[in-house]
Design a protein around this motif. Structure first.
Motif, PDB file in Angstrom:
ATOM      1  N   TYR A   1     101.171  70.418  32.740  1.00 56.60           N
ATOM      2  CA  TYR A   1      99.773  70.069  32.927  1.00 56.60           C
ATOM      3  C   TYR A   1      98.881  70.889  32.009  1.00 56.60           C
ATOM      4  O   TYR A   1      99.252  71.977  31.578  1.00 56.60           O
ATOM      5  N   CYS A   2      97.691  70.363  31.775  1.00 59.26           N
ATOM      6  CA  CYS A   2      96.774  71.055  30.880  1.00 59.26           C
ATOM      7  C   CYS A   2      96.001  72.134  31.607  1.00 59.26           C
ATOM      8  O   CYS A   2      95.424  73.015  30.987  1.00 59.26           O
ATOM      9  N   SER A   3      95.979  72.036  32.918  1.00 62.29           N
ATOM     10  CA  SER A   3      95.135  72.952  33.682  1.00 62.29           C
ATOM     11  C   SER A   3      95.601  73.015  35.123  1.00 62.29           C
ATOM     12  O   SER A   3      96.308  72.116  35.592  1.00 62.29           O
ATOM     13  N   PRO A   4      95.217  74.060  35.825  1.00 59.20           N
ATOM     14  CA  PRO A   4      95.547  74.132  37.261  1.00 59.20           C
ATOM     15  C   PRO A   4      94.985  72.961  38.040  1.00 59.20           C
ATOM     16  O   PRO A   4      95.552  72.564  39.052  1.00 59.20           O
ATOM     17  N   TYR A   5      93.886  72.415  37.561  1.00 61.23           N
ATOM     18  CA  TYR A   5      93.309  71.254  38.248  1.00 61.23           C
ATOM     19  C   TYR A   5      94.309  70.110  38.286  1.00 61.23           C
ATOM     20  O   TYR A   5      94.549  69.503  39.326  1.00 61.23           O
ATOM     21  N   CYS A   6      94.884  69.804  37.147  1.00 59.61           N
ATOM     22  CA  CYS A   6      95.808  68.674  37.067  1.00 59.61           C
ATOM     23  C   CYS A   6      97.062  68.949  37.882  1.00 59.61           C
ATOM     24  O   CYS A   6      97.607  68.055  38.516  1.00 59.61           O
TER      25      CYS A   6
ATOM     26  N   HIS B   1      99.297  64.577  34.447  1.00 57.86           N
ATOM     27  CA  HIS B   1      98.325  63.862  35.272  1.00 57.86           C
ATOM     28  C   HIS B   1      98.108  62.468  34.676  1.00 57.86           C
ATOM     29  O   HIS B   1      97.777  62.343  33.503  1.00 57.86           O
ATOM     30  N   PRO B   2      98.296  61.421  35.471  1.00 60.32           N
ATOM     31  CA  PRO B   2      98.231  60.055  34.920  1.00 60.32           C
ATOM     32  C   PRO B   2      96.893  59.721  34.279  1.00 60.32           C
ATOM     33  O   PRO B   2      96.849  58.945  33.330  1.00 60.32           O
TER      34      PRO B   2
ATOM     35  N   ASN C   1      99.613  65.168  43.233  1.00 58.76           N
ATOM     36  CA  ASN C   1      99.974  64.336  44.369  1.00 58.76           C
ATOM     37  C   ASN C   1      98.821  63.451  44.826  1.00 58.76           C
ATOM     38  O   ASN C   1      98.901  62.802  45.859  1.00 58.76           O
ATOM     39  N   THR C   2      97.778  63.462  44.054  1.00 56.08           N
ATOM     40  CA  THR C   2      96.608  62.670  44.402  1.00 56.08           C
ATOM     41  C   THR C   2      96.422  61.559  43.377  1.00 56.08           C
ATOM     42  O   THR C   2      96.492  61.801  42.181  1.00 56.08           O
ATOM     43  N   THR C   3      96.193  60.367  43.851  1.00 50.94           N
ATOM     44  CA  THR C   3      95.946  59.262  42.927  1.00 50.94           C
ATOM     45  C   THR C   3      94.464  59.208  42.613  1.00 50.94           C
ATOM     46  O   THR C   3      93.657  58.769  43.417  1.00 50.94           O
ATOM     47  N   GLU C   4      94.129  59.680  41.443  1.00 45.63           N
ATOM     48  CA  GLU C   4      92.738  59.730  41.053  1.00 45.63           C
ATOM     49  C   GLU C   4      92.485  58.786  39.886  1.00 45.63           C
ATOM     50  O   GLU C   4      93.314  58.646  38.988  1.00 45.63           O
ATOM     51  N   ILE C   5      91.313  58.182  39.920  1.00 46.52           N
ATOM     52  CA  ILE C   5      90.945  57.297  38.821  1.00 46.52           C
ATOM     53  C   ILE C   5      90.565  58.122  37.604  1.00 46.52           C
ATOM     54  O   ILE C   5      90.886  57.789  36.475  1.00 46.52           O
ATOM     55  N   ALA C   6      89.868  59.204  37.860  1.00 44.25           N
ATOM     56  CA  ALA C   6      89.398  60.027  36.762  1.00 44.25           C
ATOM     57  C   ALA C   6      89.980  61.429  36.854  1.00 44.25           C
ATOM     58  O   ALA C   6      90.293  61.917  37.932  1.00 44.25           O
TER      59      ALA C   6
END
Ligand SMILES: [Zn+2]
Ligand SMILES: [Zn+2]
Length: 52
Positions: free
Chosen positions: A24-29, A11-12, A34-39
């Protein structure tokens, strides 16, 4: 010293380390790949994206 290169979460916006068998560190990431998230919202302590 740990000579092995530990892989960061893909996750960037996440600064956590990925799991042994995951990019990834988690299922969330993984779900947010495919989503550009700031946080990052993985809520791991120490993650750059967490603001708690
Ligand atoms: Zn994170
Ligand atoms: Zn992550």
């Amino acid at each position: 010293m740990d000579s092995r290169k530990q892989e960061k979460c893909a996750h960037p916006s996440c600064s956590c380390m990925a799991g042994n068998n995951s990019k990834y560190c988690s299922p969330y990431c993984e779900a947010a790949k495919n989503t550009t998230e700031i946080a990052c919202g993985c809520e791991h302590s120490g993650c750059a994206g967490t603001a708690k």
